[in-house]
Design a protein around this motif. Sequence first.
Motif, short mmCIF file in Angstrom:
data_model
loop_
_atom_site.label_atom_id
_atom_site.label_comp_id
_atom_site.label_asym_id
_atom_site.label_seq_id
_atom_site.Cartn_x
_atom_site.Cartn_y
_atom_site.Cartn_z
N LEU A 182 0.84 -1.21 0.00
CA LEU A 182 0.00 0.00 0.00
C LEU A 182 0.87 1.25 0.00
O LEU A 182 0.57 2.24 -0.65
CB LEU A 182 -0.92 0.00 1.23
N ASP A 183 1.98 1.16 0.77
CA ASP A 183 2.89 2.30 0.84
C ASP A 183 3.46 2.63 -0.56
O ASP A 183 3.58 3.79 -0.93
CB ASP A 183 4.02 1.96 1.82
N ARG A 184 3.76 1.52 -1.26
CA ARG A 184 4.36 1.73 -2.59
C ARG A 184 3.37 2.42 -3.53
O ARG A 184 3.78 3.18 -4.38
CB ARG A 184 4.78 0.37 -3.17
N ILE A 185 2.09 2.15 -3.40
CA ILE A 185 1.12 2.74 -4.34
C ILE A 185 0.33 3.90 -3.73
O ILE A 185 -0.74 4.28 -4.22
CB ILE A 185 0.14 1.66 -4.86
N LYS A 186 0.91 4.43 -2.63
CA LYS A 186 0.14 5.49 -1.93
C LYS A 186 -0.17 6.71 -2.82
O LYS A 186 -1.14 7.41 -2.59
CB LYS A 186 0.83 5.90 -0.63
N ASN A 187 0.68 6.93 -3.84
CA ASN A 187 0.45 8.09 -4.70
C ASN A 187 -0.41 7.75 -5.91
O ASN A 187 -0.62 8.55 -6.79
CB ASN A 187 1.79 8.67 -5.17
N LYS A 188 -0.84 6.46 -5.98
CA LYS A 188 -1.69 6.07 -7.12
C LYS A 188 -3.02 5.57 -6.57
O LYS A 188 -3.29 4.36 -6.52
CB LYS A 188 -1.01 4.94 -7.91
N PRO A 189 -3.86 6.49 -6.15
CA PRO A 189 -5.13 6.06 -5.52
C PRO A 189 -6.03 5.26 -6.46
O PRO A 189 -6.93 4.58 -6.03
CB PRO A 189 -5.79 7.37 -5.11
N SER A 190 -5.72 5.30 -7.80
CA SER A 190 -6.60 4.58 -8.72
C SER A 190 -6.05 3.19 -9.05
O SER A 190 -6.60 2.50 -9.91
CB SER A 190 -6.77 5.38 -9.99
N ALA A 191 -5.01 2.80 -8.38
CA ALA A 191 -4.42 1.48 -8.69
C ALA A 191 -5.46 0.37 -8.49
O ALA A 191 -6.14 0.34 -7.45
CB ALA A 191 -3.22 1.22 -7.80
N PRO A 192 -5.63 -0.55 -9.47
CA PRO A 192 -6.70 -1.56 -9.38
C PRO A 192 -6.53 -2.54 -8.21
O PRO A 192 -7.49 -3.11 -7.71
CB PRO A 192 -6.59 -2.31 -10.72
N ILE A 193 -5.30 -2.71 -7.76
CA ILE A 193 -5.05 -3.68 -6.67
C ILE A 193 -5.48 -3.16 -5.28
O ILE A 193 -5.59 -3.93 -4.31
CB ILE A 193 -3.54 -4.07 -6.68
N LEU A 194 -5.72 -1.82 -5.25
CA LEU A 194 -5.99 -1.17 -3.96
C LEU A 194 -7.10 -1.86 -3.14
O LEU A 194 -6.88 -2.21 -1.96
CB LEU A 194 -6.32 0.30 -4.19
N PRO A 195 -8.30 -2.08 -3.69
CA PRO A 195 -9.36 -2.70 -2.85
C PRO A 195 -8.96 -4.07 -2.30
O PRO A 195 -9.22 -4.39 -1.13
CB PRO A 195 -10.54 -2.85 -3.83
#
Length: 507
Positions: free
Chosen positions: A312-325
């Motif tokens: 999550l830390d790695r993608i913190k700047n990409k709120p639209s990343a599909p893996i987030l949910p």
Amino acid sequence: MIADPKILILEDDSTDADLLCRQLKKSGLNFTFQLVQTRIAYELALANFIPDIILSDYSMPSFDAETAFDIKQISHPQIPFIIVSGFIGEENVVELIKKGVTDYVSKNTLVSLSAKIKRALRDTEIAAEKLITDERLRAQTAELIDLNAELEERVTNRTKALVESEYRFRNMMETIPQIAWTNTMAGTVNFFNQRWYDYTGLNPETDNWDIEVFIHPDDLKDSLNKFRQIRKTNQGGEFQIRGKRADGTYRWHLLRLMPIKSIDGKMQLWVGTATDIQELRLLQQQKDDFISIASHELRTPMTSLKATLQMLDRIKNKPSAPILPALIEQANKSSEKVNALIEDLLNASKANEGQLNIQAKRMVVFNVAEECIRQYKTESLRIEVTGDRTVAVLADAARIEQVLVNFFNNAAKYAQSSDKVSVHIEKIDDSVKVSVIDHGPGIPPEKLRYLFDRYYRADSSGSRYAGLGLGLFICTEIIKKHKGQIGVNSELGNGSTFWFTLPVFSA
Ligand code: ADP
């Protein structure tokens, strides 16, 4: 013999008295004398002159020898008394001698008087000496008898005290709950209490009762060394060994050796006790296992949570990343798992202290089971409820749901092969029985009785399924609080039925 004997002469005829004195002097006897003629004078002389010997005429006008003798016998029985007389007749002499008169001399044969006096004085002296010796002997004998009696009493008391203290000691050794024995200073065992024979099954008469037959071969060398070390210190000590029981099994024992010293601090013997600590060792083992399982169980979701957070830390700047949910769901699952484990720990600790909080209300069991199944979301498990739809109990619905969920979770974990799980509710007399039936692998019969113990896990490898071995323990405490019963019926290959009962509420 007395050098100058004092002679009291009782004679009314002074010529006869002179004759007598002369005769005595002639025979070479040195003596002093007093001549008396009346009873009064005689009695006074007895008291004041105190003669060594009395020479008395047989009959005098106012007095006679027999009365004189009787008077003398009262106050001075030891003074010899010789009758010097003209003629008194054979029978009278015999009578007087029988009475105790020392001797008789005829006035016609006065020559023999000196010898008779000497003999009488010697005899008196011997008699006096004998009296003294006898008296001394009697006193000494009395002293000896007293001493002997005192010694005998002391020995008896001492023996009694010893017997009593020995009896008390043996009694004490028999009343303590441990195996106990005594060792001589040389190390040999000279007494075992009954518990030793009960535990080992050894016969005191016929069997070799050496402590070595008791100790597990793997513990023997070490324990003999420890025995030796403790005995050297003179202070006592303890260590643990496995002791062989009559049935051949070994149980852990705590061996304690204590020195017994006399009042002056001298070592007398060793007292040994063996306390069965098998259960304690098992508990200790379970506790150690539990700590390692608990750490392992907590680490797994924590590791997963940490990994998810890193991603999550790695993608913190990409709120639209599909893996987030998916990551958020994963993080939630992990934290729920940690929560559930902590919840179990807290519940177990409360249950252990009898502090499980129960808020009982009337509830229809069927409804509670139905609601529980509805909320219990799992893809893999199909659960259905059957049986009595109306029976009601007085219970804490949340706690009863907790029990059911625990049964469902276990079925999901340990009976994965089971396509469905049924909850069956039936009223039996004054109780309602709730059974959760799965068609999993079942449980080996020897493990059944331990399932509800704290920390117990039937699959002790512990790594296949998550769990702390606390679930069924908490369930047991909850059901106990509701005055119900809990149990399991299971057969290997035929699934398991975990059940509990509650008293029916009839209002
Ligand atoms: P945990 O699940 O944390 O190990 P529990 O007290 O709930 O602790 O269960 C104790 C043990 O009972 C489990 O470790 C498992 O071996 C056994 N067990 C419980 N339910 C079942 C079941 N339905 N089928 C087979 N084994 C079970």
